[in-house]
Design a protein around this motif. Structure first.
Motif, short mmCIF file in Angstrom:
data_model
loop_
_atom_site.label_atom_id
_atom_site.label_comp_id
_atom_site.label_asym_id
_atom_site.label_seq_id
_atom_site.Cartn_x
_atom_site.Cartn_y
_atom_site.Cartn_z
N UNK A 554 -5.77 86.26 -3.62
CA UNK A 554 -4.39 86.74 -3.78
C UNK A 554 -3.41 85.58 -3.87
N UNK A 555 -2.23 85.80 -4.45
CA UNK A 555 -1.29 84.69 -4.69
C UNK A 555 -0.65 84.15 -3.42
N UNK A 556 -0.54 84.96 -2.36
CA UNK A 556 0.14 84.51 -1.14
C UNK A 556 -0.84 84.30 0.00
N UNK A 557 -2.01 83.79 -0.35
CA UNK A 557 -2.99 83.46 0.68
C UNK A 557 -2.49 82.29 1.51
N UNK A 558 -3.11 82.10 2.66
CA UNK A 558 -2.61 81.11 3.62
C UNK A 558 -2.60 79.70 3.04
N UNK A 559 -3.64 79.32 2.33
CA UNK A 559 -3.66 77.97 1.77
C UNK A 559 -2.52 77.77 0.80
N UNK A 560 -2.28 78.72 -0.07
CA UNK A 560 -1.25 78.56 -1.10
C UNK A 560 0.13 78.42 -0.48
N UNK A 561 0.38 79.11 0.62
CA UNK A 561 1.69 79.05 1.26
C UNK A 561 1.85 77.76 2.06
N UNK A 562 0.78 77.31 2.70
CA UNK A 562 0.89 76.19 3.66
C UNK A 562 0.14 74.95 3.21
N UNK A 563 -0.16 74.80 1.93
CA UNK A 563 -1.00 73.66 1.53
C UNK A 563 -0.30 72.32 1.70
N UNK A 564 1.04 72.29 1.70
CA UNK A 564 1.73 71.03 1.97
C UNK A 564 1.54 70.60 3.43
N UNK A 565 1.45 71.57 4.34
CA UNK A 565 1.17 71.22 5.74
C UNK A 565 -0.24 70.65 5.87
N UNK A 566 -1.19 71.28 5.19
CA UNK A 566 -2.54 70.73 5.21
C UNK A 566 -2.59 69.36 4.55
N UNK A 567 -1.80 69.17 3.50
CA UNK A 567 -1.77 67.87 2.84
C UNK A 567 -1.24 66.78 3.77
N UNK A 568 -0.21 67.10 4.56
CA UNK A 568 0.32 66.12 5.51
C UNK A 568 -0.75 65.72 6.53
N UNK A 569 -1.51 66.71 7.01
CA UNK A 569 -2.60 66.38 7.94
C UNK A 569 -3.67 65.54 7.28
N UNK A 570 -4.01 65.85 6.02
CA UNK A 570 -5.01 65.06 5.31
C UNK A 570 -4.53 63.63 5.08
N UNK A 571 -3.23 63.46 4.81
CA UNK A 571 -2.69 62.12 4.63
C UNK A 571 -2.77 61.32 5.93
N UNK A 572 -2.53 61.98 7.06
CA UNK A 572 -2.67 61.28 8.34
C UNK A 572 -4.14 60.92 8.60
#
Length: 715
Positions: A554-572
């Motif tokens: 679906x278009x509003x799945x958790x990853x799609x909504x919060x992927x920038x938060x996950x990206x910040x964690x991956x960058x750290x």
């Protein structure tokens, strides 16, 4: 034949192979050479738009020795194939041209094979009407003396010819009345096509088809009613889930044990989010109270932390996380890594083949010696069961036996039975994704297995984790809750660390920062696994009850909504790995280690950056950390550390757009093609800025540098 007698051809081909290896200008030049006589040379479609040199080289690679035709290639076929492969190395433009030529030749060979088949059917028609002949479109071509010899293995080039005849136009009844010889004569002589319905009034092709169906035997009607396999098929019986729905399929795979020290990114409690969950505060900071994250994220995460806090693994993880890093610098954690070549087999077929190999009277073989022959001669030591919601027709005992055999091999490889198969497979997925992100050669361990076949393995591994998670709900509910709520704990930790009224200098806060960075890759994987089938709303932390029926995320799945938060964690996480000096996944093979160079994927483009520059950047990071300011740092200074984690994010983002638990084998294969394009585009990026665009990252570069340096300073 005269050309093959020329002197120096082998030497000339070897020179061209050496000149064109990894040199794009030479590759493009050779691919565009037309030659003085190009107007007299045509391609396999009869056109004159293909470059003569690569067309001529392709003809040579397609030609083999023929004693009867007095053709001796003197080994030029292999040299021509090697030259074409060298021209396509890291050159997409030339690769497309060569691939197009080879595809045209394959298509033409298929037409020739179809023509021979239909001629054989025409010859058999003298014995009576053939069932199904009129429903097949057969192509017959008139060939002159030169083109008729092109089907021989010793002829250079392929010609195409003119008039075509369809069996539906000729008609079976006409074949029976006039005899197969007369029709064959008409075809070979090249006389114009005709329709029986117009010439003799026999009837339309539909009527002939109906009469033909009535004359078909029962076994042929049954064969025509069978569905075609559109997914994985067994290497022995060549049947899959469609024709054998009650048989469990497995992938031949190779499993290897690796040990990663704690100070090299091997802390198991940090990676699986145990430290992250147990480092969450007892209550939210005041600025987050009443914002909605309390019920949606904080309470489920605290519940998962309470469930695991008394377990031996959690106690050991917190003890290690609270100890000085110097005292545990050499403490290793053992993991397994799995790679595959994409060859499937039924578990029962493998069992029978194993018995036959062992009892062979002349050349008995061990289980995996015979399996490697069926696995395209790629080394394997385990059968990875393809268990998912689609295997519901398979007897439960067959599934349990296959999972038990897989777990036995894993236990023997590790030297002890793993405490949780759920986390064992999740760590395996994380390490394989890291290997792909670092561009490491996946065939270094077992001698085979492409990037696409291992992407296939990743999809089926995620489906296996879902089944293991359902089993853990009954056997170890705290383990299943830990894995399911890890993304929730990661998201609430992201909000807490950004809160202005949260005390970031306390020991607990620093432990939370380290746990947030280390758990980012696993949290992202679990988010795609557990929350990719439902829109994320107030009850988004719960698995959708219809998850097994969702075909498209679906278009509003958790990853799609919060992927920038996950990206910040991956960058750290990238910053911490960069500060630790990690330039690989930790799964490097011992083969070729003496050369001092890491084997890379064929599509991986090396960036020009010296080790002295990397060391200088790392030391400048430490100085800026002590001074409390970053200075004039550019994103290019951190490209070596950012590259793998940005590729990791792009890979996960595409997986989120593709993965559902109800994927069929055909959907998995199509998804692998799209994911492969993303991986290759990332690996071929020329610099970090180009890679960020390829990964579709929307964060500005200042934010990327800031998060990366947060990870460096949390060391």
């Amino acid at each position: 034949r005269d050309y093959y007698q020329c002197n120096g051809l082998q030497t000339a081909f070897r020179i061209l192979i050496g000149l064109s290896a990894y040199h794009s200008p030479t590759q493009c030049f050779l691919a565009d050479v037309l030659g003085s006589g190009s107007q007299d040379v045509v391609n396999v479609d009869g056109n004159r738009d293909d470059p003569v040199f690569i067309t001529f080289t392709h003809w040579i690679e397609s030609t083999s020795d023929n004693v009867t035709a007095n053709v001796n290639t003197k080994g030029l076929g292999l040299l021509a194939e090697t030259l074409l492969d060298a021209l396509t190395e890291n050159n997409p433009k030339v690769k497309d041209k060569v691939a197009c030529l080879r595809q045209k030749t394959r298509d033409r060979k298929k037409e020739i094979a179809e023509e021979r088949r239909n001629r054989a059917l025409v010859g058999m028609s003298s014995f009576g009407p053939l069932a199904g002949v009129t429903s097949v479109e057969g192509i017959f071509t008139r060939r002159n003396a030169a083109s008729s010899g092109s089907t021989n293995s010793g002829t250079i080039g392929l010609d195409v010819e003119t008039p075509t005849y369809s069996l539906s136009e000729i008609g079976t009844s006409s074949l029976v009345q006039e005899g197969s010889a007369s029709i064959s004569d008409k075809i070979i002589e090249g006389k114009p096509s005709f329709k029986v319905s117009e010439a003799s009034g026999i009837g339309t092709s539909t009527e002939v088809d109906r009469k033909s169906d009535e004359s078909k035997p029962a076994w042929m009607l049954e064969m025509e009613a069978m569905e075609d396999e559109d997914g994985l098929t067994c290497a022995i019986c060549h049947e899959g889930r469609t024709l054998q729905p009650t048989e469990l399929l497995g992938l031949y795979a190779y499993v290897k044990k690796i040990s990663i020290p704690f100070n090299r990114g091997g802390g198991r409690g940090n990676i699986d989010g145990t430290v992250l969950l147990l480092s969450l505060p007892q209550s939210l900071p005041g600025s987050l109270v009443g914002t909605g994250v309390d019920d949606d994220w904080f309470q489920p995460a605290r519940s998962a932390a309470a469930a695991i806090q008394s377990s031996p693994n959690a106690i050991a993880a917190m003890s290690i996380a609270s100890s000085p890093s110097s005292s545990i610098s050499g403490r290793p954690s053992n993991f397994i890594i799995t790679v595959a070549a994409g060859n499937a087999i039924h578990c029962t077929c493998h069992s029978r083949a194993r018995t036959a190999d062992r009892n062979h009277p002349k050349a008995p073989k061990s289980e995996w010696e015979g399996a490697s022959l069926r696995n395209s001669r790629v080394t394997c030591n385990v059968l990875f069961p393809l268990v998912s919601s689609k295997s519901s027709n398979v007897p439960i005992m067959a599934v349990e036996n296959a999972l038990g055999d897989h777990q036995t091999v894993v236990a023997n490889t590790l030297g002890s039975r793993p405490k949780s198969m759920l986390w064992t497979v999740l760590h395996d997925i994380r390490l394989l994704l890291l290997r792909i992100s670092y561009g490491e050669a996946l065939n270094a361990d077992c001698g085979g297995g492409s990037l696409s076949s291992n992407l296939l393995l990743l999809f089926y591994s995620l489906q296996m984790v879902d089944m293991l998670s359902d089993d853990a709900e009954h056997d170890a509910p705290e383990t299943a809750q830990h894995a399911r709520e890890l993304p929730t704990g990661f998201l609430i930790a992201s909000e807490i660390l950004r809160a202005e009224d949260y005390l970031k200098d306390s020991p607990t806060a620093k432990r939370l920062q380290r746990g947030f960075a280390d758990a980012a890759p696993m949290a992202a994987i679990c988010c795609i696994l557990y929350y990719n089938t439902a829109n994320d709303d107030v009850n988004g932390h719960k698995k959708s009850s219809g998850g097994n029926d969702v075909m498209v995320p679906p278009p509003k799945r958790r990853w799609e909504i919060n992927k920038n938060r996950f990206l910040c964690g991956l960058l750290r996480c990238a910053g911490r790995r960069y500060a630790l000096g990690l330039d690989g996944s930790g799964c490097e093979s011992n083969r070729g280690a003496s050369s001092g160079r890491r084997k890379r994927s064929g599509s991986f483009t090396e960036w020009d950056i010296s080790e002295s520059e990397i060391s200088l950047n790392r030391s400048s990071c430490k100085v800026s950390s002590r001074l409390g300011k970053r200075g004039n740092t550019s994103i290019d200074d951190y490209e070596k550390g950012l590259r793998p984690i940005v590729s990791f994010f792009a890979l996960l983002d595409q997986f989120s757009a593709e993965f559902t638990l109800s994927m069929t084998d055909k959907m998995v294969e199509e998804s692998c093609v799209r994911v492969l394009k993303v991986v290759e585009s990332c690996q071929r990026s020329d610099n970090i800025r180009c890679l960020i665009r390829q990964a579709k990252i929307t964060l500005d570069q200042e934010k990327i540098i800031k998060e990366f340096e947060y990870g460096i300073h949390s060391l």
